[in-house]
Every structure is written in structure tokens, then in C-alpha cells.
Write a protein that holds these residues in place. Structure first.
Motif, PDB file in Angstrom:
ATOM      1  N   ALA A  96      31.908  39.859  45.025  1.00 18.87           N
ATOM      2  CA  ALA A  96      33.214  39.558  45.545  1.00 18.87           C
ATOM      3  C   ALA A  96      33.499  38.056  45.320  1.00 18.87           C
ATOM      4  CB  ALA A  96      33.221  40.131  46.973  1.00 18.87           C
ATOM      5  N   LEU A  97      32.446  37.382  46.044  1.00 19.84           N
ATOM      6  CA  LEU A  97      32.532  35.767  45.683  1.00 19.84           C
ATOM      7  C   LEU A  97      32.929  35.251  44.269  1.00 19.84           C
ATOM      8  CD1 LEU A  97      29.647  34.528  48.482  1.00 19.84           C
ATOM      9  CD2 LEU A  97      32.106  34.394  48.637  1.00 19.84           C
ATOM     10  N   VAL A  98      31.928  35.783  43.419  1.00 16.18           N
ATOM     11  CA  VAL A  98      32.187  35.425  41.894  1.00 16.18           C
ATOM     12  C   VAL A  98      33.443  35.769  41.456  1.00 16.18           C
ATOM     13  CG1 VAL A  98      29.692  34.796  41.441  1.00 16.18           C
ATOM     14  CG2 VAL A  98      30.780  37.109  41.293  1.00 16.18           C
ATOM     15  N   THR A  99      33.835  37.119  41.974  1.00 16.35           N
ATOM     16  CA  THR A  99      35.333  37.294  41.421  1.00 16.35           C
ATOM     17  C   THR A  99      36.380  36.567  42.036  1.00 16.35           C
ATOM     18  OG1 THR A  99      34.283  39.566  41.130  1.00 16.35           O
ATOM     19  CG2 THR A  99      36.575  39.357  41.265  1.00 16.35           C
ATOM     20  N   ILE A 100      36.353  36.404  43.231  1.00 14.58           N
ATOM     21  CA  ILE A 100      37.650  35.884  43.589  1.00 14.58           C
ATOM     22  C   ILE A 100      37.437  34.305  43.293  1.00 14.58           C
ATOM     23  CG2 ILE A 100      38.907  35.221  45.857  1.00 14.58           C
ATOM     24  CD1 ILE A 100      38.881  38.330  44.977  1.00 14.58           C
ATOM     25  N   ALA A 163      38.188  42.147  45.732  1.00 12.32           N
ATOM     26  CA  ALA A 163      37.871  42.775  44.569  1.00 12.32           C
ATOM     27  C   ALA A 163      36.263  42.377  43.996  1.00 12.32           C
ATOM     28  CB  ALA A 163      38.821  42.590  43.729  1.00 12.32           C
ATOM     29  N   SER A 164      35.254  43.169  43.357  1.00 11.72           N
ATOM     30  CA  SER A 164      34.064  42.479  42.880  1.00 11.72           C
ATOM     31  C   SER A 164      33.769  42.896  41.335  1.00 11.72           C
ATOM     32  CB  SER A 164      32.837  42.875  43.877  1.00 11.72           C
ATOM     33  OG  SER A 164      33.322  43.711  44.802  1.00 11.72           O
ATOM     34  N   ALA A 165      34.603  43.193  40.681  1.00  6.57           N
ATOM     35  CA  ALA A 165      34.467  43.393  39.207  1.00  6.57           C
ATOM     36  C   ALA A 165      34.553  42.459  38.309  1.00  6.57           C
ATOM     37  CB  ALA A 165      35.447  44.457  38.746  1.00  6.57           C
ATOM     38  N   GLY A 166      34.568  41.171  38.737  1.00  5.13           N
ATOM     39  CA  GLY A 166      34.753  40.051  38.140  1.00  5.13           C
ATOM     40  C   GLY A 166      36.200  39.697  37.537  1.00  5.13           C
ATOM     41  N   ILE A 169      37.714  41.783  35.376  1.00  2.00           N
ATOM     42  CA  ILE A 169      37.921  43.408  36.182  1.00  2.00           C
ATOM     43  C   ILE A 169      38.020  44.386  34.934  1.00  2.00           C
ATOM     44  CG2 ILE A 169      39.324  42.762  38.197  1.00  2.00           C
ATOM     45  CD1 ILE A 169      41.936  43.932  36.563  1.00  2.00           C
ATOM     46  N   TYR A 170      36.792  44.429  34.228  1.00  2.00           N
ATOM     47  CA  TYR A 170      36.418  45.616  33.329  1.00  2.00           C
ATOM     48  C   TYR A 170      36.449  46.845  33.817  1.00  2.00           C
ATOM     49  CZ  TYR A 170      35.243  42.278  29.518  1.00  2.00           C
ATOM     50  OH  TYR A 170      35.180  41.288  28.697  1.00  2.00           O
ATOM     51  N   PRO A 171      37.197  47.837  33.419  1.00  2.74           N
ATOM     52  CA  PRO A 171      36.764  49.232  33.710  1.00  2.74           C
ATOM     53  C   PRO A 171      35.440  49.793  33.112  1.00  2.74           C
ATOM     54  CG  PRO A 171      38.679  49.284  32.371  1.00  2.74           C
ATOM     55  CD  PRO A 171      38.190  47.925  32.505  1.00  2.74           C
ATOM     56  N   PRO A 172      34.813  50.553  33.586  1.00  3.57           N
ATOM     57  CA  PRO A 172      35.089  51.491  34.739  1.00  3.57           C
ATOM     58  C   PRO A 172      34.984  51.144  35.971  1.00  3.57           C
ATOM     59  CG  PRO A 172      33.141  52.133  33.606  1.00  3.57           C
ATOM     60  CD  PRO A 172      33.587  51.138  32.727  1.00  3.57           C
ATOM     61  N   PRO A 177      37.738  53.616  42.400  1.00  3.28           N
ATOM     62  CA  PRO A 177      37.688  53.268  43.758  1.00  3.28           C
ATOM     63  C   PRO A 177      36.413  53.208  44.300  1.00  3.28           C
ATOM     64  CG  PRO A 177      39.652  54.179  43.176  1.00  3.28           C
ATOM     65  CD  PRO A 177      38.830  54.624  42.155  1.00  3.28           C
ATOM     66  N   LYS A 178      35.632  54.283  43.994  1.00  3.58           N
ATOM     67  CA  LYS A 178      34.264  54.607  44.890  1.00  3.58           C
ATOM     68  C   LYS A 178      32.976  53.981  44.177  1.00  3.58           C
ATOM     69  CE  LYS A 178      35.671  58.538  47.468  1.00  3.58           C
ATOM     70  NZ  LYS A 178      36.929  58.673  47.049  1.00  3.58           N
ATOM     71  N   ALA A 179      33.527  53.322  42.960  1.00  4.42           N
ATOM     72  CA  ALA A 179      32.282  52.782  42.456  1.00  4.42           C
ATOM     73  C   ALA A 179      31.593  51.772  43.354  1.00  4.42           C
ATOM     74  CB  ALA A 179      32.645  52.072  40.974  1.00  4.42           C
ATOM     75  N   ILE A 180      31.906  50.799  43.728  1.00  4.42           N
ATOM     76  CA  ILE A 180      31.296  49.739  44.598  1.00  4.42           C
ATOM     77  C   ILE A 180      32.261  49.548  45.808  1.00  4.42           C
ATOM     78  CG2 ILE A 180      29.664  48.697  42.986  1.00  4.42           C
ATOM     79  CD1 ILE A 180      31.802  46.644  42.528  1.00  4.42           C
ATOM     80  N   PRO A 181      31.954  48.951  46.844  1.00  4.16           N
ATOM     81  CA  PRO A 181      32.740  48.529  47.927  1.00  4.16           C
ATOM     82  C   PRO A 181      34.025  47.843  47.515  1.00  4.16           C
ATOM     83  CG  PRO A 181      30.839  48.337  48.698  1.00  4.16           C
ATOM     84  CD  PRO A 181      30.648  48.622  47.214  1.00  4.16           C
ATOM     85  N   GLY A 182      33.892  46.858  46.673  1.00  3.46           N
ATOM     86  CA  GLY A 182      34.892  45.939  46.168  1.00  3.46           C
ATOM     87  C   GLY A 182      36.081  46.636  45.416  1.00  3.46           C
ATOM     88  N   SER A 183      35.665  47.984  44.800  1.00  8.49           N
ATOM     89  CA  SER A 183      36.663  48.468  44.025  1.00  8.49           C
ATOM     90  C   SER A 183      37.657  49.226  44.623  1.00  8.49           C
ATOM     91  CB  SER A 183      35.940  49.426  43.042  1.00  8.49           C
ATOM     92  OG  SER A 183      35.158  48.682  41.936  1.00  8.49           O
ATOM     93  N   GLY A 184      37.397  49.329  46.020  1.00  8.53           N
ATOM     94  CA  GLY A 184      38.391  50.038  46.734  1.00  8.53           C
ATOM     95  C   GLY A 184      39.559  49.366  46.931  1.00  8.53           C
TER      96      GLY A 184
END
Lengths: 632, 187
Positions: A96-100, A163-166, A169-172, A177-184
Motif C-alpha cells: 500500500a505504501l509504495v502504491t500510494i 490500494a496496493s496494486a502499484g 493498478i494492473y488487473p487482475p 476485490p478479494k485478491a489482497i486486502p488493498g484490492s477491496g
């Protein structure tokens, strides 16, 4: 639009009416919902600075994790609670830190904070306009941006975290939403925030373009515009042409997340559960994202380039070297930036032939970039340089642009990229060429136009301290990262030094983290200087840097409408510094040629035979030696 | 007859043109998605589009024609004609919106739902839905213009409002034709 039509009283273009002075304004209309471009610029700047401090704080947190992955820092738990249980940052929160950090720096600081501040401040002031084409939309642009900031930050206060997908924010990962906590919920907030952000940028950008094309003062033809304006103008065009594609991508992503469509999803097994989605492809997201994403990095750097052109020319007391070349290279960068996005996707299974095409277009961008670099250096060459803090930052910008740009040539090679992709080499590259370079361009702008914004001067000594510590530390932070990348260290790993083959890098990590901490502390000097000087800084004179451009002809005290009387007419280009024969080493754009007969050159008249004849006769009578030199 | 707009209004009109450009690019993004998707999967939406789309297209074209006559009436300062044609445009616009929703339900009944393992079919809903949002905005412009006709705004303002409405409405008209033809050709 209906509301806009009601708001055309401020700037109905009658350059001769004199009642443009102060309207009675309440606190709300003056400082909060202001429609004055100068106030909106300050709002953007201060919001940008606050966001930059937050994003810098986040980076220190994850640098601590990288340097001391085994150590416990109880104080972190005090502040971050369960995200740093036992004083150690959790892997989810690290992501989440690197993403934000990335999101805030790229979008909120270097896009909105940079363009928003200086386009707003300088487009009307340097072009001789009372205010933007639509002041109302301009105000909305800021408040959409502000709301986007609040929503983005609010994700730190929810159970599942941001959010924590970078930042890409690449899918999937981002779509499930259930992939990691940050995807919720965090990801939902990220998307909502970015939609508002894009709306803000479009309203701002459209306004800038319309103002530049329609509202310039008398005599200000396009080729008399300062390079700052050219840069902001082309940046705004980039934004208007690329952000909508991000909207298209984000809309599809929202549908994948919330309604169960399969635009980006296919063949996914989560745990033991097979998801029903079929047929989509995450590669399609990458195409849509990078079609914005690549122009975005030029949206970030071009204003910095423009600001540096102006600051370097003013403080070298020399005309900018190759004004036309500077403009054409900006245009070249603008056009090329739309056909290079594939270089982010070399390793997605792209057809090698297509990869080759993207490689060639990417490497061609080095040409206009190099033209700009050499022109900066040629402007400095044998200049009568004044090392103001702004000048140092502008030179720093050029330095980072060179050292970061060189590694771009490596990364742009489709074959080399197989090794370097997603390593710290990439991190080092873009933190120098777009991160540090753009930040230094922005700082140059702040130091240079601070007197215009606040009517006071910043303290130069604190400025020097801030510059040198930041400049040195930025290199100490980012330069070593190249070597990690060459060794194959992947980015975004929570504790890569736990792997045996990367263990040796832990000492480098500690060094980098300490440098980052020192760099962060150096910002205190800037922040103190910035906020203290607003209230207690030395009062600024009207033209403290002895500059040619129009903004310095406005009174120090701001008025809505910028010029108390008539808007000045422009007679010459903005870079008449140290012109031989002139009384002073600068001739403002408002001075007609008839007042500077001794310094006029044949090319000043742009082929106007009558003016040339008058000049020749004057020279023959008053300055025969000059006539000999120029007209034979 | 022809009213020249002052520079500040011209600059605002230009803003709308820029919006048109960026909106076009957004739809370009959607249709590019479609092309790349269809090319990589070797299949498009594979549907026979419901006939309702044909009727809605005709209605939208008709509304554009009405707006053209309304704009002409404004320039001739013929308030009565202007009111009639603007109201017609407004009504036809609403009919169009209703027909689009009708087309969705026709699609839905044939099994071509939004949540679909063929993203090309989902995209039909997305592009027509995003277009419908534009229609809503366009209806607002037309309503403002119509409101002005009833409240006797100054001629210059009336011209400005109808020009704004015209640029936008004709744009979304052409945009829909593009999308419809695109979907027809790439089945």
C-alpha cells in the motif's frame, strides 16, 4: 456550462476598461471558492506541497522496512497500529505504501501540483490576460482535485487499508476485490479519487489551451511566448488527449470489479475457487493505461523543462539558446510521446517486430530531449550567471534530466529490457529523470515566482542549504539503485534481502535509507522558508530578478484582473538579455523597438522593410560603427 | 443577422470543442479496446443488433435536424419557431434515451447480458451507456437554451447558448452514428 455563461463578467476581454480593480470579496470567495487564477495557483501549490510531504513520509516508511527488514521499531506501531504490529511494517501495508507513494507523487504532486500551480499562475500573467477563459471551471478544477486528495487519503483510515496494486493498478490484482486486502475498499476509493482527478485535469487543461489560443494580449503572437507557456500549453494538450483514455480503461475496470464483467479477467483460480470470468485480458488494461501513462511522464517533465528554460535564461542573463529549437523539441516530445507506450510492455509477449517499432520511436525521443539539454548548457555557457536558489534548482533539474535520461536509452532497448524490466534499474531511472528532475523544476519555479505569488522573498541562504542537501542526497538515494537493478533485484519486494543472492545489498539499502532520511529532513528548511516567508519574508520589489516577461509588470499587490489599467502590449520576444548596445542587461517585452534604437538588430524586424529602413537611417546617423557591422 | 461573439465567449466555445476532442478520444479508447480484443480472440460480439437501435438512430438524426432549424430561428430572432423546434429536439432526445434503454432490454432478453464472458458484448452496453450520459448532458444544454427562449434572454446570449447546444448535440449525434456503424461492421 449554463453556470459558466453567467460568470463572464470578470474577463470580457475589453482590454481598455478600467474597472477591473478590486471587487468586494468575502473570505469565502477570496480564499476558498476563488475564481482568481493567482489564488487558485496558490491553492494548487500548497495542496501539492502537503501531498508531497505525505508521499515523502510514506517513502521513508518503506525505506525503513527495506533497510532493516528484521528490526522492530515500536514507534511505528504507535502510529500505524495493526499495520505495523510488533513495530514491523506488514507486507500488505508495504505494498500500500509504495502504491500510494507513487500515485500521489506522479498524479497529485507532479501533475496537479506542478501544472496546476504554474499554468494557473503564469498563463494569464505571462500572456497578458485578466483571467482564464473560464474562471469558474478553473475553480471547479481545483475543488475536484482537492476532493480527489481527500478521498485518496481517506483510504488510510479504513479497515483494509489503501490500494496496493502499484500505481499502475494492473488487473487482475486490482480487479478482484478479494485478491489482497488493498484490492477491496481501498482500490474502490483509489478509482473514485482518480476519476475526480481526471475530471479536474481535463477542466484545467482545456482551460489552459483555450486561454493560450484565444486570449493573448496584443502583440503576443505564438512565437513571442515565453518557453514556460509553450511547455504548459503542450502539456495541457497532452493531458486533454491522453487522460480520456485512462477514463475509458478505468470505467471498464470498475465494471470488472463491481459488476462481474470480463474485460480484463480470464481463467482465474482464487484459492480453490474457479472464477466464472472468461475471455478478458489484463494486457488490454496495460495498453489503455500506458497510452495515458507514457504521455503522463511528459506531462510531469515538460512544465519542469519550461520553467528551467525561463529560470536559466533569466539568471544567465543571456537569451535562451535556440528558442525555436526548444519549441520544436517540445512539440516533438509531445507528438512522439503518443507512440511509445509499448516500451512499458516489451515483456508481455509482444510481437518482436512491434517491440522493434516501439523501441525505435522511444529512442527517437532522445533527440528532442538532447536538443533541450544542449540548449540549456549552451545558454549557461559564458553567461553572466546569478546563482539564485531558483537557478541552482534549474541547473539541478538539467543534471537529473541528463543522468536519468541516459538510462532511458538502456531501458528503451527491447532486448536489454528483458533483463532490466521491473528491477531497481527502472526505479532508479524514473526517479531521476521524472521524479527528481520534475521536483527540481517545480522547486525552481517556486523559488523564482514566489515573489509574484506572495509578494515577499524567500530566504536565499535557507534556499542554498535546501538545494545542496536535497541535490546530493537525491543522487545518493537513486544512483546506487541502478546497481541493484543490474544485479536483478526486483522492485516492489517486501524484503528482498532475505533471499540469499540479494543479501549483499542490505548495506546499500541502509545507506540509501539514511540518505533518504537526510533528504527528507532537508525539506524542513524548505517548508519553514516557504511558510515563514509568506508572513515575514522581505517585501519583494516589482521585478526582483530583472526579468523580461509580462508577469513582472503587474503590481506586487495582487488585484483580480492583474493589471490596474490597460493590459500591456508586447513588442518583442521574452529573451532580450545582455543585448549589445542596450542600456540595461534586460529589455522587458513591453519596450517597443523605437525606444531601443541602439540595440536593435536587423532580424528583430522579422522582415518588415519599413522598420528596417528607419533603423538603417538611424544607424547611419547615430551609430555608424553599428551600421557597418549589421547591415553590410 | 449573424451575431459576432465577444472574445471571452469565443474562448468558452473553444473549451467545448476541446471537450468534444477529449470525449472522442475516450470513445476511441473503448473502440480500440474492442478492435484489439476482437483481433486477439478472433471474434466480435457476434450478435444481430436489435432493430431498436435503428429506430433510435433515426430519432437522433431527426432531433439534430430540429436543432439545426432551431438554431436558424435564433439567428433570425424568430422566438416562436425556436421554441417549437427546441421542444421537438428535447422530446426526440428523450425518446432516443428511452429507445436505447429499450434496446438494452431487447439485448438482455436474447441472452446478451452485460455480465458476459464475451467482453465485446459487455462493451456494447458500456459504449451505449457512456453515450447516454452524453445525451443527458446534451439535454441539459438544450433545456437551458429552451429556458432562455421562454425567458427572453438577450439575443447575444441566446445565440451563444444555442451554439453551445448545437456543437454538443451534433457531436453526440455523429458519435452515436460512429458507434452504431462500428458495432455493425465489427460483429
Amino acid at each position: 456550462m449554463s453556470t459558466i455563461t453567467l460568470h463572464d463578467t470578470h474577463n470580457n476581454g475589453h482590454h481598455d476598461d478600467h474597472d477591473h480593480g478590486h471587487h468586494e470579496q468575502s473570505f469565502i470567495t477570496k480564499y476558498v471558492f476563488s475564481q482568481d487564477h493567482k489564488m487558485i495557483a496558490k491553492q494548487f501549490l500548497i495542496t501539492g506541497i502537503v501531498m508531497a510531504v505525505i508521499a515523502m513520509g510514506l517513502s521513508i516508511l518503506f525505506r525503513i522496512q527495506l533497510a532493516w527488514p528484521d528490526k522492530s521499531f515500536p514507534i511505528l506501531e504507535t502510529f500505524l497500529g495493526k499495520w505495523a504490529e510488533g513495530g514491523r511494517i506488514k507486507p500488505d501495508f508495504y505494498l500500500a505504501l509504495v502504491t500510494i507513494h507513487g500515485t500521489i507523487m506522479v498524479f497529485f504532486v507532479l501533475t496537479a501540483g506542478l501544472s496546476g500551480t504554474f499554468s494557473n499562475l503564469l498563463i494569464p500573467l505571462q500572456l497578458g490576460v485578466r483571467d482564464m477563459a473560464s474562471p469558474f471551471m478553473n475553480m471547479l478544477s481545483y475543488w475536484f482535485f482537492f476532493t480527489a486528495c481527500i478521498i485518496m487519503m481517506s483510504s488510510f483510515f479504513i479497515q483494509t487499508g489503501p490500494a496496493s496494486a502499484g500505481w499502475t493498478i494492473y488487473p487482475p490484482l486490482s480487479a478482484l476485490p478479494k485478491a489482497i486486502p488493498g484490492s477491496g475498499l481501498g482500490m474502490t476509493l483509489w478509482l473514485a479519487s482518480m476519476v475526480l482527478f481526471v475530471v479536474s485535469q481535463l477542466m484545467g487543461g482545456i482551460n489552459y489551451v483555450s486561454t493560450v489560443l484565444n486570449m493573448r494580449t496584443k502583440g503576443m503572437d505564438l512565437w513571442k511566448m515565453p518557453l514556460t507557456i509553450w511547455a504548459f500549453f503542450l502539456t495541457a494538450i497532452l493531458g486533454v488527449l491522453s487522460f480520456p483514455v485512462l477514463v475509458a480503461g478505468v470505467v471498464l475496470l470498475i465494471f470488472d470489479r463491481s459488476f462481474g464483467t470480463s474485460f480484463y479477467l480470464s481463467d482465474i483460480v482464487m484459492g480453490s475457487q474457479v472464477l466464472p470470468n472468461e475471455g478478458g485480458s489484463p494486457i488490454l488494461w496495460e495498453h489503455l493505461f500506458w497510452f495515458l501513462g507514457h504521455p503522463e511522464v511528459y506531462i510531469v517533465i515538460m512544465p519542469a523543462l519550461g520553467i528551467s528554460s525561463e529560470v536559466i535564461s533569466v539568471n544567465s542573463r543571456k537569451p535562451i539558446f535556440g528558442y525555436h529549437a526548444m519549441v520544436y523539441s517540445l512539440i516533438g516530445i509531445t507528438v512522439l510521446s503518443f507512440i511509445v507506450w509499448g516500451h512499458h510492455m516489451f515483456v508481455t509477449g509482444m510481437n518482436p517486430l512491434l517491440g522493434g517499432v516501439f523501441m525505435i520511436t522511444t529512442l527517437i525521443i532522445a533527440v528532442p530531449s538532447a536538443v533541450k539539454t544542449f540548449n540549456y548548457l549552451a545558454t549557461l555557457w559564458r553567461g553572466n550567471i546569478r546563482f539564485t536558489p531558483a537557478m541552482l534548482c534549474a541547473i539541478g533539474m538539467v543534471s537529473f534530466f541528463i543522468s536519468g535520461g541516459l538510462t532511458g536509452i538502456f531501458l528503451g532497448n527491447a532486448s536489454l529490457d528483458i533483463n532490466l524490466h521491473d528491477t531497481y534499474f527502472v526505479v532508479a531511472h524514473f526517479h531521476l529523470v521524472m521524479g527528481s528532475a520534475a521536483i527540481f523544476g517545480m522547486l525552481a519555479g517556486v523559488y523564482h515566482w514566489y515573489p509574484k505569488m506572495f509578494g515577499t522573498m524567500m530566504n536565499a541562504k535557507l534556499g542554498y542549504l535546501h538545494f545542496w542537501v536535497t541535490f546530493i542526497c537525491a543522487y545518493l538515494v537513486f544512483f546506487p539503485l541502478h546497481f541493484l537493478g543490474l544485479d536483478g533485484v526486483p522492485r516492489r519486494y517486501y524484503a528482498f534481502t532475505e533471499f540469499e543472492f540479494m543479501q549483499k545489498w542490505v548495506t546499500v539499502n541502509i545507506f540509501v535509507t539514511w540518505s533518504a532520511i537526510v533528504a527528507a529532513l532537508a525539506q524542513v528548511a524548505f517548508l519553514f522558508n516557504f511558510f515563514y516567508s509568506i508572513f515575514f519574508g522581505k517585501k519583494a520589489t516589482q521585478n526582483p530578478w530583472e526579468s523580461n516577461t509580462l508577469e513582472w509588470t503587474t503590481p506586487v499587490e495582487h488585484i483580480h484582473g492583474n493589471w490596474p489599467g490597460e493590459i500591456p502590449t508586447v513588442h518583442r520576444w521574452p529573451y532580450d538579455y545582455s543585448k549589445p548596445g542596450a542600456e540595461q542587461d534586460f529589455i522587458p517585452q513591453t519596450v517597443p523597438y523605437s525606444e531601443t534604437m541602439l540595440s536593435n538588430m536587423p532580424h528583430d524586424f522579422e522582415g518588415n522593410a519599413e522598420s528596417e529602413r528607419i533603423q538603417r537611417e538611424w544607424d547611419a546617423k547615430n551609430a555608424p560603427e553599428k551600421a557597418d557591422v549589421h547591415f553590410h | 443577422m449573424e451575431q459576432e461573439l465577444p472574445p471571452s465567449l469565443k474562448a468558452k466555445k473553444f473549451i467545448l470543442w476541446l471537450f468534444v476532442v477529449s470525449s472522442t478520444i475516450m470513445f476511441g479508447g473503448f473502440t480500440s479496446f474492442y478492435i484489439v480484443f476482437a483481433a486477439s480472440k478472433g471474434k466480435g460480439h457476434g450478435l444481430v443488433l436489435p432493430d431498436v437501435f435503428m429506430y433510435s438512430t433515426a430519432v437522433l438524426v431527426l432531433s439534430s435536424i430540429c436543432l439545426f432549424f432551431a438554431a436558424k430561428a435564433v439567428r433570425n430572432q424568430n422566438v416562436q419557431t425556436q421554441k417549437i423546434f427546441l421542444s421537438a429536439t428535447l422530446v426526440l432526445g428523450l425518446v432516443f434515451a428511452w429507445l436505447q434503454i429499450d434496446a438494452w432490454s431487447a439485448l438482455y432478453q436474447t441472452g446478451a447480458t452485460l455480465v458476459n464472458n464475451n467482453a465485446a458484448i459487455s462493451l456494447i452496453y458500456i459504449v451505449s451507456g457512456m453515450h447516454l450520459l452524453h445525451i443527458v448532458a446534451g439535454l441539459c444544454f438544450i433545456a437551458i437554451s429552451l429556458f432562455g427562449a421562454f425567458s427572453n434572454v438577450p439575443a447575444q446570449k441566446a445565440v451563444y447558448r444555442i451554439e453551445i447546444a448545437s456543437i454538443f448535440w451534433h457531436f453526440i449525434d455523429i458519435l452515436w452514428i460512429y458507434l452504431y456503424v462500428f458495432l455493425l461492421l465489427n460483429s
